[in-house]
Write an enzyme that holds these catalytic residues in place. Structure first.
Site, PDB file in Angstrom:
ATOM      1  N   SER A   1      40.436 -35.239  16.374  1.00  0.00           N
ATOM      2  CA  SER A   1      39.205 -34.359  16.318  1.00  0.00           C
ATOM      3  C   SER A   1      38.308 -33.508  17.673  1.00  0.00           C
ATOM      4  O   SER A   1      39.410 -34.400  19.029  1.00  0.00           O
ATOM      5  CB  SER A   1      37.848 -34.777  16.090  1.00  0.00           C
ATOM      6  OG  SER A   1      37.023 -34.344  15.965  1.00  0.00           O
ATOM      7  N   ARG A   2      37.669 -33.129  17.921  1.00  0.00           N
ATOM      8  CA  ARG A   2      37.102 -32.860  19.263  1.00  0.00           C
ATOM      9  C   ARG A   2      36.483 -33.409  20.202  1.00  0.00           C
ATOM     10  O   ARG A   2      36.214 -33.228  21.661  1.00  0.00           O
ATOM     11  CB  ARG A   2      36.263 -31.190  19.168  1.00  0.00           C
ATOM     12  CG  ARG A   2      37.211 -29.708  18.028  1.00  0.00           C
ATOM     13  CD  ARG A   2      36.449 -28.468  18.503  1.00  0.00           C
ATOM     14  NE  ARG A   2      35.784 -28.874  16.913  1.00  0.00           N
ATOM     15  CZ  ARG A   2      34.690 -27.760  16.739  1.00  0.00           C
ATOM     16  NH1 ARG A   2      34.545 -26.895  17.440  1.00  0.00           N
ATOM     17  NH2 ARG A   2      33.901 -28.324  15.650  1.00  0.00           N
TER      18      ARG A   2
ATOM     19  N   ILE B   1      36.037 -32.181   3.969  1.00  0.00           N
ATOM     20  CA  ILE B   1      37.349 -31.736   3.659  1.00  0.00           C
ATOM     21  C   ILE B   1      38.589 -32.639   3.724  1.00  0.00           C
ATOM     22  O   ILE B   1      39.311 -33.616   2.988  1.00  0.00           O
ATOM     23  CB  ILE B   1      37.573 -30.393   3.537  1.00  0.00           C
ATOM     24  CG1 ILE B   1      38.932 -30.185   2.359  1.00  0.00           C
ATOM     25  CG2 ILE B   1      38.517 -30.030   5.184  1.00  0.00           C
ATOM     26  CD1 ILE B   1      38.131 -29.651   1.078  1.00  0.00           C
TER      27      ILE B   1
ATOM     28  N   LYS C   1      43.303 -23.961   2.748  1.00  0.00           N
ATOM     29  CA  LYS C   1      42.731 -22.922   2.051  1.00  0.00           C
ATOM     30  C   LYS C   1      41.332 -22.260   2.924  1.00  0.00           C
ATOM     31  O   LYS C   1      40.796 -23.151   3.263  1.00  0.00           O
ATOM     32  CB  LYS C   1      42.605 -22.310   1.277  1.00  0.00           C
ATOM     33  CG  LYS C   1      41.631 -22.979   0.351  1.00  0.00           C
ATOM     34  CD  LYS C   1      41.982 -23.088  -1.168  1.00  0.00           C
ATOM     35  CE  LYS C   1      42.151 -24.718  -1.743  1.00  0.00           C
ATOM     36  NZ  LYS C   1      41.048 -25.990  -0.624  1.00  0.00           N
TER      37      LYS C   1
ATOM     38  N   ASP D   1      36.705 -18.079   1.852  1.00  0.00           N
ATOM     39  CA  ASP D   1      35.688 -19.594   1.390  1.00  0.00           C
ATOM     40  C   ASP D   1      35.926 -20.015  -0.410  1.00  0.00           C
ATOM     41  O   ASP D   1      36.696 -21.163  -0.658  1.00  0.00           O
ATOM     42  CB  ASP D   1      34.312 -19.713   1.357  1.00  0.00           C
ATOM     43  CG  ASP D   1      34.697 -22.046   1.797  1.00  0.00           C
ATOM     44  OD1 ASP D   1      34.042 -22.866   0.881  1.00  0.00           O
ATOM     45  OD2 ASP D   1      34.796 -22.495   3.028  1.00  0.00           O
TER      46      ASP D   1
ATOM     47  N   HIS E   1      42.546 -22.324  11.329  1.00  0.00           N
ATOM     48  CA  HIS E   1      43.335 -22.540  11.180  1.00  0.00           C
ATOM     49  C   HIS E   1      44.665 -22.185  11.498  1.00  0.00           C
ATOM     50  O   HIS E   1      46.015 -22.812  11.962  1.00  0.00           O
ATOM     51  CB  HIS E   1      43.415 -22.278   9.751  1.00  0.00           C
ATOM     52  CG  HIS E   1      42.710 -22.858   8.481  1.00  0.00           C
ATOM     53  ND1 HIS E   1      42.524 -22.470   7.064  1.00  0.00           N
ATOM     54  CD2 HIS E   1      41.727 -24.246   8.355  1.00  0.00           C
ATOM     55  CE1 HIS E   1      40.966 -23.813   6.817  1.00  0.00           C
ATOM     56  NE2 HIS E   1      40.975 -23.972   7.641  1.00  0.00           N
TER      57      HIS E   1
ATOM     58  N   TYR F   1      42.754 -32.261  20.086  1.00  0.00           N
ATOM     59  CA  TYR F   1      44.325 -31.581  18.832  1.00  0.00           C
ATOM     60  C   TYR F   1      45.710 -31.858  19.526  1.00  0.00           C
ATOM     61  O   TYR F   1      46.300 -32.185  18.737  1.00  0.00           O
ATOM     62  CB  TYR F   1      44.017 -29.882  18.270  1.00  0.00           C
ATOM     63  CG  TYR F   1      42.543 -30.023  17.261  1.00  0.00           C
ATOM     64  CD1 TYR F   1      41.905 -31.009  16.445  1.00  0.00           C
ATOM     65  CD2 TYR F   1      41.839 -28.964  17.406  1.00  0.00           C
ATOM     66  CE1 TYR F   1      40.537 -31.037  15.842  1.00  0.00           C
ATOM     67  CE2 TYR F   1      40.244 -28.682  17.471  1.00  0.00           C
ATOM     68  CZ  TYR F   1      39.989 -29.659  16.382  1.00  0.00           C
ATOM     69  OH  TYR F   1      38.908 -29.705  15.527  1.00  0.00           O
TER      70      TYR F   1
END
Length: 338
Positions: free
Chosen positions: A39-40, A18, A100, A181, A82, A61
């Site tokens: 990113s992690r 995404i 979303k 989703d 989120h 982050y």
């Protein structure tokens, strides 16, 4: 925090599919550019940064949140992240566009909105389908009375993904389930035309481990008295269209969540077809809306308000709770940032 003369400086939280779709859309928006990715892991941030020529590449982050070269961030992590990712970014003074569904439940959405209000930051759920030219045209046609008085809405979004308990669609720990989703799209469409929704009834099919839904059908009634039948599925291919029916005709929108065309059927006349292709991949329109809002000093989009996101989350809570599919707020809040 101020943007420079080159437009909004974006940071991307997450490096999945995404996030790549977002990047393709953003490249068609002159008033936006990506200056950082987080990113992690440093390896993923580096790979994504090289792929998209992003100068600042952060291995956490938290580091992205502290980047002074970022005005706004796009949260592209899995659903359960989120909430914590958005609170982190808002707390650091960033404006936020969050994928979303906005969060796992209405309580989380309310806390995210409260944080945006407290920090005087922009916050928007990335309901990209609302900003597509074909979607705007459909609203204009209904408002202009092209189909008479609106009487009913139907919409469905169903795909067949091979079952894998580790896939994000079927893994409860990743916020899986067809409703969160896929079902958020038909629900968002219905609320756009019907206003606040009341759940009249719902049916569902569950995954083999009975942890998430693989198909859900919902009947809702709007504040204007109009009803909608809505469906979503992760193991069933559905016709994937929306129909807005009125007293003088109807509008059919194929692939309504990513619409590039619609067909208007007026009583006593042949079908009228309208084509509204994307400039890029469709994501550019929500990005343009964020730029417009920030330039105007607005903290929420009138087409996807905070109240709207809270209502949608509340409706999904109702549907899930009816079948015992409850994502506990306590458990969700415990998901680590890293």
């Amino acid at each position: 925090m101020t943007q420079d003369n080159s437009g909004i400086r974006w940071g991307v939280v997450g490096t999945g599919g995404i996030a790549r779709s977002f990047m393709r859309g953003l490249r068609a928006v002159p008033s936006a550019r990506v200056t950082a990715v987080g990113s992690r892991t440093g390896a993923r941030a580096e790979e994504f940064g090289q792929e998209w020529d992003i100068p600042n590449r952060h291995a956490s982050y938290e580091a992205l949140a502290a980047d002074p070269d970022v005005d706004a961030v796009y949260v592209a992590t899995p659903h359960p992240w989120h909430y914590p990712n958005t609170l982190l970014m808002l707390g650091a003074g960033k404006h936020v566009l969050v994928e979303k569904p906005m969060a796992m439940n209405a309580l989380q959405v309310s806390e995210m909105v409260a944080a945006a209000q407290a920090g005087d930051r922009f916050l928007m759920e990335a309901m990209w389908s609302r900003y597509l030219p074909a979607s705007r045209l459909a609203r204009e046609l209904v408002a202009d009375g092209a189909i008479g008085e609106l009487c009913s809405v139907s919409a469905e979004f169903g795909i067949n993904v091979p079952y894998d308990p580790d896939h994000r669609l079927f893994n409860a720990d990743l916020g899986g389930g067809a409703l969160l989703d896929l079902g958020v799209y038909p629900l968002a469409l219905a609320s756009q035309y019907l206003g606040e929704l009341t759940v009249v009834g719902a049916t569902r099919q569950l995954s083999p481990d009975r942890m998430v839904d693989t198909q859900t059908t919902v009947l809702v009634r709007g504040e204007n008295g109009v009803s909608a039948t809505l469906g979503c599925a992760s193991r069933t291919v559905l016709p994937n269209r929306a129909v807005l029916a009125g007293t003088a005709g109807w509008i059919e929108i194929p692939s309504f969540w990513a619409a590039t065309e619609l067909v208007l059927h007026r009583r006593g006349a042949g079908p009228e077809r309208f084509h509204r292709p994307f400039q890029a991949n469709g994501y550019e329109y929500e990005i343009e809306e964020v730029s417009r809002c920030l330039a105007a000093g607005e903290r929420q989009s009138p087409d996807m308000t905070w109240a709207e996101s809270q209502r949608l989350a509340g409706v999904m809570d109702q549907v899930r709770d009816a079948g015992g599919l409850v994502y506990s707020p306590a458990n969700v809040k415990a998901v680590p940032l890293g």
